[in-house]
Scaffold this motif. Structure first.
Motif, PDB file in Angstrom:
ATOM      1  N   PRO A 136       0.845  -0.989   0.018  1.00  0.00           N
ATOM      2  CA  PRO A 136       0.112  -0.017   0.044  1.00  0.00           C
ATOM      3  C   PRO A 136       0.809   1.391   0.074  1.00  0.00           C
ATOM      4  CG  PRO A 136      -0.642  -1.608   1.719  1.00  0.00           C
ATOM      5  CD  PRO A 136       0.598  -2.060   1.407  1.00  0.00           C
ATOM      6  N   VAL A 137       2.309   1.189   0.363  1.00  0.00           N
ATOM      7  CA  VAL A 137       2.755   2.363   0.489  1.00  0.00           C
ATOM      8  C   VAL A 137       3.957   2.646  -0.521  1.00  0.00           C
ATOM      9  CG1 VAL A 137       2.564   2.533   3.016  1.00  0.00           C
ATOM     10  CG2 VAL A 137       4.674   1.413   1.998  1.00  0.00           C
ATOM     11  N   LEU A 138       3.675   1.777  -1.509  1.00  0.00           N
ATOM     12  CA  LEU A 138       4.716   2.079  -2.609  1.00  0.00           C
ATOM     13  C   LEU A 138       4.814   3.262  -3.196  1.00  0.00           C
ATOM     14  CD1 LEU A 138       3.808  -1.273  -4.619  1.00  0.00           C
ATOM     15  CD2 LEU A 138       6.011  -0.624  -3.442  1.00  0.00           C
ATOM     16  N   ARG A 139       3.908   4.191  -3.385  1.00  0.00           N
ATOM     17  CA  ARG A 139       3.814   5.614  -3.710  1.00  0.00           C
ATOM     18  C   ARG A 139       4.349   6.495  -2.768  1.00  0.00           C
ATOM     19  NH1 ARG A 139       1.545   5.153  -8.666  1.00  0.00           N
ATOM     20  NH2 ARG A 139       0.279   3.348  -8.835  1.00  0.00           N
ATOM     21  N   LEU A 140       4.657   6.312  -1.604  1.00  0.00           N
ATOM     22  CA  LEU A 140       5.127   7.188  -0.688  1.00  0.00           C
ATOM     23  C   LEU A 140       6.564   7.249  -0.638  1.00  0.00           C
ATOM     24  CD1 LEU A 140       2.589   6.287   2.352  1.00  0.00           C
ATOM     25  CD2 LEU A 140       2.244   7.982   0.308  1.00  0.00           C
ATOM     26  N   ARG A 141       7.081   8.283  -0.129  1.00  0.00           N
ATOM     27  CA  ARG A 141       8.460   8.583  -0.032  1.00  0.00           C
ATOM     28  C   ARG A 141       8.835   9.013   1.270  1.00  0.00           C
ATOM     29  NH1 ARG A 141      10.798  10.315  -5.832  1.00  0.00           N
ATOM     30  NH2 ARG A 141       8.803   9.365  -6.767  1.00  0.00           N
ATOM     31  N   GLY A 142      10.136   8.931   1.740  1.00  0.00           N
ATOM     32  CA  GLY A 142      10.613  10.071   2.674  1.00  0.00           C
ATOM     33  C   GLY A 142       9.711  10.134   3.952  1.00  0.00           C
ATOM     34  N   ASP A 143       9.135  11.326   4.327  1.00  0.00           N
ATOM     35  CA  ASP A 143       8.523  11.357   5.615  1.00  0.00           C
ATOM     36  C   ASP A 143       7.292  10.774   5.818  1.00  0.00           C
ATOM     37  OD1 ASP A 143      10.259  13.250   5.091  1.00  0.00           O
ATOM     38  OD2 ASP A 143       9.268  15.016   5.396  1.00  0.00           O
ATOM     39  N   TYR A 144       6.729  10.650   4.717  1.00  0.00           N
ATOM     40  CA  TYR A 144       5.404  10.013   4.601  1.00  0.00           C
ATOM     41  C   TYR A 144       5.378   8.538   4.692  1.00  0.00           C
ATOM     42  CZ  TYR A 144       4.053  14.524   2.417  1.00  0.00           C
ATOM     43  OH  TYR A 144       4.013  16.030   2.366  1.00  0.00           O
ATOM     44  N   LEU A 145       6.334   7.944   3.994  1.00  0.00           N
ATOM     45  CA  LEU A 145       6.571   6.790   4.109  1.00  0.00           C
ATOM     46  C   LEU A 145       6.967   6.365   5.688  1.00  0.00           C
ATOM     47  CD1 LEU A 145       7.050   4.015   2.806  1.00  0.00           C
ATOM     48  CD2 LEU A 145       9.254   4.635   2.688  1.00  0.00           C
ATOM     49  N   ALA A 146       7.589   7.170   6.285  1.00  0.00           N
ATOM     50  CA  ALA A 146       8.321   7.029   7.599  1.00  0.00           C
ATOM     51  C   ALA A 146       7.026   6.958   8.574  1.00  0.00           C
ATOM     52  CB  ALA A 146       9.077   8.121   8.018  1.00  0.00           C
ATOM     53  N   ILE A 147       6.150   7.966   8.223  1.00  0.00           N
ATOM     54  CA  ILE A 147       4.777   7.998   9.246  1.00  0.00           C
ATOM     55  C   ILE A 147       3.977   6.846   9.141  1.00  0.00           C
ATOM     56  CG2 ILE A 147       2.805   9.201   9.467  1.00  0.00           C
ATOM     57  CD1 ILE A 147       4.131  11.751   8.664  1.00  0.00           C
ATOM     58  N   VAL A 148       3.748   6.276   7.627  1.00  0.00           N
ATOM     59  CA  VAL A 148       2.935   5.117   7.526  1.00  0.00           C
ATOM     60  C   VAL A 148       3.355   3.906   8.091  1.00  0.00           C
ATOM     61  CG1 VAL A 148       1.896   3.597   5.675  1.00  0.00           C
ATOM     62  CG2 VAL A 148       1.737   6.090   5.671  1.00  0.00           C
ATOM     63  N   THR A 149       4.973   3.782   7.991  1.00  0.00           N
ATOM     64  CA  THR A 149       5.627   2.577   8.531  1.00  0.00           C
ATOM     65  C   THR A 149       5.340   2.603  10.209  1.00  0.00           C
ATOM     66  OG1 THR A 149       7.711   3.640   8.303  1.00  0.00           O
ATOM     67  CG2 THR A 149       6.943   2.132   6.901  1.00  0.00           C
ATOM     68  N   LEU A 150       5.415   3.673  10.490  1.00  0.00           N
ATOM     69  CA  LEU A 150       5.449   3.996  12.056  1.00  0.00           C
ATOM     70  C   LEU A 150       4.043   3.582  12.631  1.00  0.00           C
ATOM     71  CD1 LEU A 150       6.542   7.364  13.963  1.00  0.00           C
ATOM     72  CD2 LEU A 150       4.537   6.171  14.694  1.00  0.00           C
ATOM     73  N   GLY A 151       2.913   3.936  12.086  1.00  0.00           N
ATOM     74  CA  GLY A 151       1.501   3.605  12.242  1.00  0.00           C
ATOM     75  C   GLY A 151       1.542   1.956  12.080  1.00  0.00           C
ATOM     76  N   PHE A 152       2.112   1.504  11.030  1.00  0.00           N
ATOM     77  CA  PHE A 152       1.955  -0.012  10.917  1.00  0.00           C
ATOM     78  C   PHE A 152       2.581  -0.616  12.160  1.00  0.00           C
ATOM     79  CE2 PHE A 152       4.241  -4.000   9.504  1.00  0.00           C
ATOM     80  CZ  PHE A 152       2.881  -4.646   9.372  1.00  0.00           C
ATOM     81  N   GLY A 153       3.825  -0.262  12.541  1.00  0.00           N
ATOM     82  CA  GLY A 153       4.253  -0.888  13.760  1.00  0.00           C
ATOM     83  C   GLY A 153       3.550  -0.757  14.902  1.00  0.00           C
ATOM     84  N   GLU A 154       2.740   0.370  15.330  1.00  0.00           N
ATOM     85  CA  GLU A 154       1.970   0.743  16.441  1.00  0.00           C
ATOM     86  C   GLU A 154       0.668  -0.374  16.234  1.00  0.00           C
ATOM     87  OE1 GLU A 154       2.530   2.805  19.496  1.00  0.00           O
ATOM     88  OE2 GLU A 154       4.261   1.715  18.442  1.00  0.00           O
TER      89      GLU A 154
END
Lengths: 405, 235
Positions: A136-154
């Motif tokens: 789902p996050v293939l199109r995201l980069r940089g900060d946006y990707l970091a935020i989504v992955t952070l959310g995933f971890g939580e």
């Protein structure tokens, strides 16, 4: 001053020659293999556990390095893969035990093969989770990707806490009452046959060597990966996605591979941790752990295997070593036990500060990869000035009449 | 060889291409000219797969390629040399060229093509070990074209190769384009420098706000009064 400088230079000079390198690796190997034996023989089981724990974090950092260092995708939820590996490993182990018992294979003296039997597949749950978040996050980069992955971890941590699917036993952790993680096959053998006198080949020592073997395997695989076609595709993608696509790099699968292969090592580390410690709970997989692993990669040097290992060793071992030092009589004059435990309590603050200092003076990390060093920090000031001039000219040229459509 | 039929491409709600149809025959140099925002680069990006058309079809050698992702289009040997050069700045010239042959496995063929492009651009041979980002603008453009050639293109698409370059270098680049074509490469060229482009092109299309308004042979368009007034700056 010059004497010191010359001294340092002659030392580093020696280590860059061939016999010097060999000597260095021999010393390193002996230290790695024998130090825990020494600690065990003096009855310091705690340090053996620290060594094994460092190994687990080295595995995690090496895995995250694939995603962050090679593919250039910042992942702040990496610990989720570690959790997935741990919980999948334990649950499959329970299943397997029941199955074997049902079939009558486990006799009176239960010997648990499930760690070994599941190890070849331990990468799978992690990799699958990697693809699930990667997709789902293939199109995201940089900060946006970091935020989504952070959310995933939580999400993963909270799902575990809430006993999702009834397989995680919530905050009480696994194994639940009635479930049991039997000692791994071979462990008993080692304890009986390799112990002599006061020295006992303990469970932790046994696991330490398993972890060292896994780290060696990881280094081997990841080195090969770095020099492969996929490795080149990652470099190209990191440098310029459009250009990479234009030479035929499939951005979609290349990114997914990075997520999957990175997460796979998290899965293996989680599986191993679960069977070593024999108990897992959601606390072990919180956000700060993800941050620590990112710190390891950044501190050591993104994209560099020796750097990543060094980073993991420093960050995992430093607070423990300082604590241990304070406990020893030689240092008690300089550092009291209270002061040393403060270091442990404030380690996130210290590492945070360290990161800031690193970004200012050595953004490429302690032992950077050559390519990454060039990307982040040109060594020579003169070269830097020249490059900036050229880059400025190049930029300026195509900005003069850039065409949006 | 390439048939683009009535493609409509959108950026969000903005219709950048309002039904563009162009055709490229094997062995030709075809150019798309037009002002800023006319849709030249968008057309190229749609063909190369960077953008997907909402309507319309793109056929290459009888095969539909519209809507394919970039790497799949590249695999058909339709190679785009992107706008703004986009070389890999931290890779050496050699590594950049190797990346150009990313989808190829024929070692001998790659070595052969490497020699060919280095003969074409002797400047690059001198700088094989230098990293791409430290090259001058002209050298970067040469590298971008050379990287494109490393994929053995059947159709080479150049997006604004003269952009931001000194006139002397522009001459070199256009000379090279001509030579590549004479050696058998079909070329689709997008250019703001209409005069230069029409001089080397066999045929050309004039684009205005997303539509083709004029088409014809290169010299024919060069003589066209409207083209001269609008794009060649004659009064």
């Amino acid at each position: 001053m010059t004497a010191i400088k010359n001294g340092i230079q002659s030392v580093t000079g020696f280590f860059s020659t061939r016999p010097g390198k060999i000597a260095f690796y021999v010393v390193l190997a002996l230290f790695t293999l024998l130090m825990p034996v020494y600690f065990q023989s003096v009855g310091n089981a705690f340090m053996v556990r620290i060594f094994a724990l460092v190994g687990i974090y080295v595995l995690l950092a090496l895995g995250l390095n694939i995603v962050v260092g090679y593919a250039g995708l910042l992942n702040l939820g990496y610990i989720a893969f570690y959790a997935v590996g741990a919980y999948a490993g334990m649950n499959l182990g329970f299943l397997m035990q029941e199955l074997l018992m049902g079939l009558g294979f486990l006799g009176e003296k239960p010997e648990n093969w499930s760690y070994w039997a599941l190890l070849p597949f331990a990468a799978v749950p992690g990799a699958v989770a990697g693809i699930m978040i990667g997709g789902p996050v293939l199109r995201l980069r940089g900060d946006y990707l970091a935020i989504v992955t952070l959310g995933f971890g939580e999400i993963v941590r909270i799902a575990i806490t809430n006993n999702i699917g009834g397989i995680t036993n919530g905050a009480s952790g696994l194994p639940a009452i009635g479930q049991r993680v039997a000692p791994v096959a071979g462990q008993e053998w080692a304890r009986l046959n390799l112990s002599s006198g006061n020295f006992i080949f303990s469970k932790d020592l046994y696991w330490y060597y398993i972890i060292v073997a896994l780290v060696l395997f990881a280094v081997l695989v990841i080195t090969r990966l770095d020099n492969s076609r996929l490795g080149r595709a990652w470099v190209a993608m990191r440098e310029d996605e459009v250009a990479a696509a234009s030479v035929g790099v499939n951005i979609l699968t290349t990114k997914l591979w990075a997520f999957a292969l990175g997460a796979a090592w998290g899965g293996i580390a989680g599986h191993t941790y679960a069977y070593w410690v024999g108990f897992i709970s959601p606390e072990s997989f919180n956000f700060m752990e993800s941050v620590l692993v990112v710190c390891m990669v950044v501190l050591g040097g993104m994209g560099s295997i020796p750097g990543t290992i060094l980073g993991a060793v420093i960050i995992t071992a430093a607070p423990e070593v300082i604590r241990a030092m304070a406990a020893s009589p030689a240092f008690s004059g300089i550092l009291t036990a209270e002061q040393a435990s403060l270091v442990g309590d404030y380690r996130f603050l210290i590492f945070g500060g360290l990161m800031v200092v690193m970004m200012a003076i050595r953004p490429q990390g302690i032992l950077p990869s050559k390519r990454r060093a060039r990307e982040l920090h040109p060594v020579d000031e003169k070269v830097l000035a020249q490059e900036n001039q050229q880059l400025w000219e190049a930029e300026h040229k195509h900005n003069t009449d850039s065409d949006i459509l | 060889m390439l048939k683009v039929n009535d493609i409509h491409t959108f950026y969000g709600k903005i219709e950048a291409l309002k039904g563009i149809s162009i055709e490229v025959q094997e062995g030709e140099i075809v150019t798309l000219i037009g002002a800023n925002g006319a849709g030249k680069s968008t057309t190229l990006k749609t063909i190369s797969g960077q953008l997907a058309p909402l309507h319309g079809s793109i056929e290459f050698l009888g095969e539909a390629i519209s809507g394919m992702p970039s790497h799949a289009v590249t695999a058909k040997h339709v190679i785009q040399v992107p706008e703004g050069r986009r070389i890999f700045p931290q890779m050496s010239v050699r590594e950049n060229l190797d990346m150009g042959a990313f989808l190829r496995n024929d070692k001998e063929g790659i070595a052969e093509d490497l020699e060919k492009v280095l003969d074409l651009f002797p400047r690059l041979r001198e700088r094989l070990a230098q990293k791409g980002g430290t090259l001058s603008g002209g050298e970067q453009q040469m590298l971008a074209i050379a990287r494109g050639m490393m994929a053995r293109p059947k159709l080479l698409m150049l997006d604004e190769p003269s952009m931001g370059l000194a006139p002397v270098i522009v001459d070199v680049i256009f000379e090279t384009i001509k030579r590549l074509n004479e050696a058998g490469t079909t070329i689709l060229l997008v250019e703001q420098n209409a005069a230069m482009a029409l001089q080397v092109a066999h045929r050309g299309y004039v684009l205005e706000t997303g539509s083709v308004v004029l088409q014809g042979g290169g010299t024919e368009l060069l003589r066209n009064e409207q083209v001269r007034k609008t794009y060649l700056g004659e009064v």
